[in-house]
Motif scaffolding. Structure first.
Motif, PDB file in Angstrom:
ATOM      1  N   CYS A 283       0.867  -1.281  -0.014  1.00  0.00           N
ATOM      2  CA  CYS A 283       0.180  -0.066   0.040  1.00  0.00           C
ATOM      3  C   CYS A 283       0.717   1.275  -0.079  1.00  0.00           C
ATOM      4  CB  CYS A 283      -0.848   0.001   1.168  1.00  0.00           C
ATOM      5  SG  CYS A 283      -2.368  -1.252   1.109  1.00  0.00           S
ATOM      6  N   VAL A 284       1.971   1.313   0.878  1.00  0.00           N
ATOM      7  CA  VAL A 284       2.844   2.190   0.821  1.00  0.00           C
ATOM      8  C   VAL A 284       3.568   2.558  -0.401  1.00  0.00           C
ATOM      9  CG1 VAL A 284       4.807   3.273   2.267  1.00  0.00           C
ATOM     10  CG2 VAL A 284       3.189   2.235   3.382  1.00  0.00           C
ATOM     11  N   PHE A 285       4.049   1.344  -0.893  1.00  0.00           N
ATOM     12  CA  PHE A 285       4.580   1.601  -2.325  1.00  0.00           C
ATOM     13  C   PHE A 285       3.685   2.217  -3.395  1.00  0.00           C
ATOM     14  CE2 PHE A 285       5.243  -0.597  -6.494  1.00  0.00           C
ATOM     15  CZ  PHE A 285       6.486  -0.145  -6.706  1.00  0.00           C
ATOM     16  N   LEU A 286       2.469   1.739  -3.632  1.00  0.00           N
ATOM     17  CA  LEU A 286       1.595   2.113  -4.453  1.00  0.00           C
ATOM     18  C   LEU A 286       1.028   3.649  -4.288  1.00  0.00           C
ATOM     19  CD1 LEU A 286      -0.788  -0.889  -4.795  1.00  0.00           C
ATOM     20  CD2 LEU A 286       0.846  -0.236  -6.383  1.00  0.00           C
ATOM     21  N   ILE A 287       1.017   4.012  -3.117  1.00  0.00           N
ATOM     22  CA  ILE A 287       0.678   5.303  -2.522  1.00  0.00           C
ATOM     23  C   ILE A 287       1.912   6.443  -3.018  1.00  0.00           C
ATOM     24  CG2 ILE A 287       0.117   7.150  -0.798  1.00  0.00           C
ATOM     25  CD1 ILE A 287      -1.717   4.678   0.469  1.00  0.00           C
ATOM     26  N   SER A 288       2.728   5.951  -2.510  1.00  0.00           N
ATOM     27  CA  SER A 288       4.056   6.753  -2.984  1.00  0.00           C
ATOM     28  C   SER A 288       4.451   6.978  -4.229  1.00  0.00           C
ATOM     29  CB  SER A 288       5.330   6.114  -2.099  1.00  0.00           C
ATOM     30  OG  SER A 288       5.559   4.864  -2.442  1.00  0.00           O
ATOM     31  N   PHE A 292       2.751  10.603  -5.217  1.00  0.00           N
ATOM     32  CA  PHE A 292       4.044  11.458  -5.147  1.00  0.00           C
ATOM     33  C   PHE A 292       4.727  11.145  -6.243  1.00  0.00           C
ATOM     34  CE2 PHE A 292       2.232  10.939  -0.616  1.00  0.00           C
ATOM     35  CZ  PHE A 292       2.257  11.930  -0.326  1.00  0.00           C
ATOM     36  N   GLY A 293       4.645   9.832  -7.167  1.00  0.00           N
ATOM     37  CA  GLY A 293       5.386   9.934  -8.312  1.00  0.00           C
ATOM     38  C   GLY A 293       6.880   9.727  -7.804  1.00  0.00           C
ATOM     39  N   GLU A 296      11.105   6.033  -8.624  1.00  0.00           N
ATOM     40  CA  GLU A 296      12.747   5.906  -8.996  1.00  0.00           C
ATOM     41  C   GLU A 296      13.071   5.425  -7.416  1.00  0.00           C
ATOM     42  OE1 GLU A 296      11.983   9.937  -7.348  1.00  0.00           O
ATOM     43  OE2 GLU A 296      11.297   8.818  -9.032  1.00  0.00           O
ATOM     44  N   ILE A 297      12.462   5.676  -6.321  1.00  0.00           N
ATOM     45  CA  ILE A 297      13.168   5.372  -5.004  1.00  0.00           C
ATOM     46  C   ILE A 297      12.324   4.455  -4.263  1.00  0.00           C
ATOM     47  CG2 ILE A 297      12.213   7.386  -3.859  1.00  0.00           C
ATOM     48  CD1 ILE A 297      15.007   7.544  -2.454  1.00  0.00           C
ATOM     49  N   ASN A 298      10.959   4.461  -4.348  1.00  0.00           N
ATOM     50  CA  ASN A 298      10.081   3.784  -3.316  1.00  0.00           C
ATOM     51  C   ASN A 298      10.171   2.310  -3.547  1.00  0.00           C
ATOM     52  OD1 ASN A 298       8.953   3.074  -5.938  1.00  0.00           O
ATOM     53  ND2 ASN A 298       6.781   3.933  -5.159  1.00  0.00           N
ATOM     54  N   TRP A 299      11.004   1.621  -4.494  1.00  0.00           N
ATOM     55  CA  TRP A 299      11.124   0.210  -4.398  1.00  0.00           C
ATOM     56  C   TRP A 299      12.014  -0.137  -3.411  1.00  0.00           C
ATOM     57  CZ3 TRP A 299      16.402  -0.981  -4.313  1.00  0.00           C
ATOM     58  CH2 TRP A 299      17.254  -0.134  -4.789  1.00  0.00           C
ATOM     59  N   LEU A 300      12.650   0.581  -2.672  1.00  0.00           N
ATOM     60  CA  LEU A 300      13.570   0.393  -1.317  1.00  0.00           C
ATOM     61  C   LEU A 300      12.644   0.068  -0.401  1.00  0.00           C
ATOM     62  CD1 LEU A 300      15.996   3.444  -1.457  1.00  0.00           C
ATOM     63  CD2 LEU A 300      16.365   1.025  -1.835  1.00  0.00           C
ATOM     64  N   ILE A 301      11.211   0.280  -0.398  1.00  0.00           N
ATOM     65  CA  ILE A 301      10.415  -0.153   0.825  1.00  0.00           C
ATOM     66  C   ILE A 301      10.557  -1.629   0.829  1.00  0.00           C
ATOM     67  CG2 ILE A 301       7.818  -0.624   1.207  1.00  0.00           C
ATOM     68  CD1 ILE A 301       7.352   2.209  -0.231  1.00  0.00           C
ATOM     69  N   PHE A 302      10.621  -2.630  -0.110  1.00  0.00           N
ATOM     70  CA  PHE A 302      10.546  -3.871   0.024  1.00  0.00           C
ATOM     71  C   PHE A 302      11.675  -4.516   0.634  1.00  0.00           C
ATOM     72  CE2 PHE A 302       7.477  -2.953  -3.489  1.00  0.00           C
ATOM     73  CZ  PHE A 302       6.449  -3.521  -2.997  1.00  0.00           C
ATOM     74  N   PRO A 303      13.051  -4.052   0.192  1.00  0.00           N
ATOM     75  CA  PRO A 303      14.171  -4.637   1.164  1.00  0.00           C
ATOM     76  C   PRO A 303      13.987  -4.028   2.347  1.00  0.00           C
ATOM     77  CG  PRO A 303      14.957  -2.845  -0.695  1.00  0.00           C
ATOM     78  CD  PRO A 303      13.392  -3.250  -1.082  1.00  0.00           C
TER      79      PRO A 303
END
Length: 325
Positions: A283-288, A292-293, A296-303
């Protein structure tokens, strides 16, 4: 003779360590050793002698009952007792299931590799007069879908086959002689399992080599290297699944490793936490991303989420260790 000694040690592992038990163990070892040497003198092979000795002296349940010896209680005394045919059929089914699932995974890898290969051959003109580039792509996709469908069928069949043993996941007990036999078989299988891991990891490590070689030969193409890489990885995955399933059957019956009481409790707790945390992370990944577009950086949420879950798992293990100490 070492096999018999190891078997005897496993057989007495769950019994009280008293003077009476030590005397019983030594007497039994003496009888087994005498029978073993007698069989060897009569011309029996090592495996034949060991098998006969274990079959004649391997069941001590009746002797334990006659002596009124209390066996260590694992909290599942009311659980059903498994017979040799139950464990034998389970291990055979688990082995077959591993082969079927491994074969299904290999089919999927083969479908992808064939699609890439056909497209590359058509593009290079190798299939000129046989298949056009578009036709080769269509054939590759059709074959891939057929192989995926076949693989899914194999997965479903494997799951259905193992469903008959779902009752074992509740609770069960093993007779002492049967536990000792399974432990012995598990110990004998350990070198094979280790070798399969070494081979599988080795195949994964060298899998990029064909791509590197092809790059050296031809800078403009890595297609055939990718196909070879997929073949090597497919073989490695098959080894992991097939031999891993056999190893898992021993661990499950002996309630070791992932199937021990402590590990089951740990998996239950961490699994419950993960079931909450991972959807929140998505959810945080999709919302960010959409709001917020920040793709390029929100993939860091998963690791980061994986690291935090690992930290929680470590803290939980430390806490449980202090609780039991």
């Amino acid at each position: 003779m070492d096999t018999i000694i190891s078997y005897l040690n496993n057989m007495f592992a769950a019994l009280p360590r008293t003077v009476q038990m030590q005397e019983l163990k030594q007497d039994l070892l003496g009888n087994m050793e005498e029978k073993y040497h007698e069989l060897k003198q009569n011309g029996n092979t090592e495996n034949e002698a060991v098998g006969i000795v274990i079959s004649e002296f391997g069941n001590i349940d009746e002797l334990v009952a006659e002596l009124g010896i209390t066996v260590e209680d694992d909290g599942e005394s009311d659980a059903p007792m498994l017979a040799p045919e139950d464990t034998g059929s389970y291990m055979a089914a688990k082995k077959k299931s591993g082969f079927i699932v491994g074969l299904g995974v290999v089919l999927i890898f083969c479908g992808v590799a064939l699609l890439i290969l056909l497209s590359s051959l058509a593009e290079s003109g190798f299939l000129q007069g046989i298949l056009t580039e578009d036709a080769a792509g269509i054939v590759g996709v059709v074959v891939l879908l057929m192989l995926v469908a076949l693989a899914v069928g194999l997965f479903i069949y494997s799951g259905t086959m193992m469903e008959r043993y779902s009752h074992l996941h509740k609770s069960f007990n093993l007779p002492h002689y049967l536990r000792a036999e399974i432990q012995q078989r598990s110990s004998a299988f350990a070198p094979t399992y280790t070798l399969s891991l070494i081979m599988g990891v080795g195949l994964c490590v060298i899998s990029p080599v064909p791509i590197i070689i092809e790059n050296v030969i031809n800078d403009n193409s890595t297609t055939y290297g990718v196909v070879a890489l997929l073949a090597l990885v497919a073989l490695a995955v098959f080894l992991f699944i097939y031999y891993g399933n056999i190893k898992e059957s021993f661990s499950f019956l002996l309630k070791e490793g992932e199937f021990s009481k402590e590990k089951k409790e740990e998996n239950r707790v961490t699994g419950s936490i993960a079931a909450i945390v991972w959807p929140l992370a998505v959810c945080v990944f999709l919302i960010s991303g959409f709001v917020f577009g920040s793709w390029e950086i929100n993939w860091l949420i998963f690791p980061v989420t994986a690291i935090l879950l690992g930290v929680f798992n470590g803290i939980y293990n430390v806490a449980k260790g202090k609780e039991h100490s």
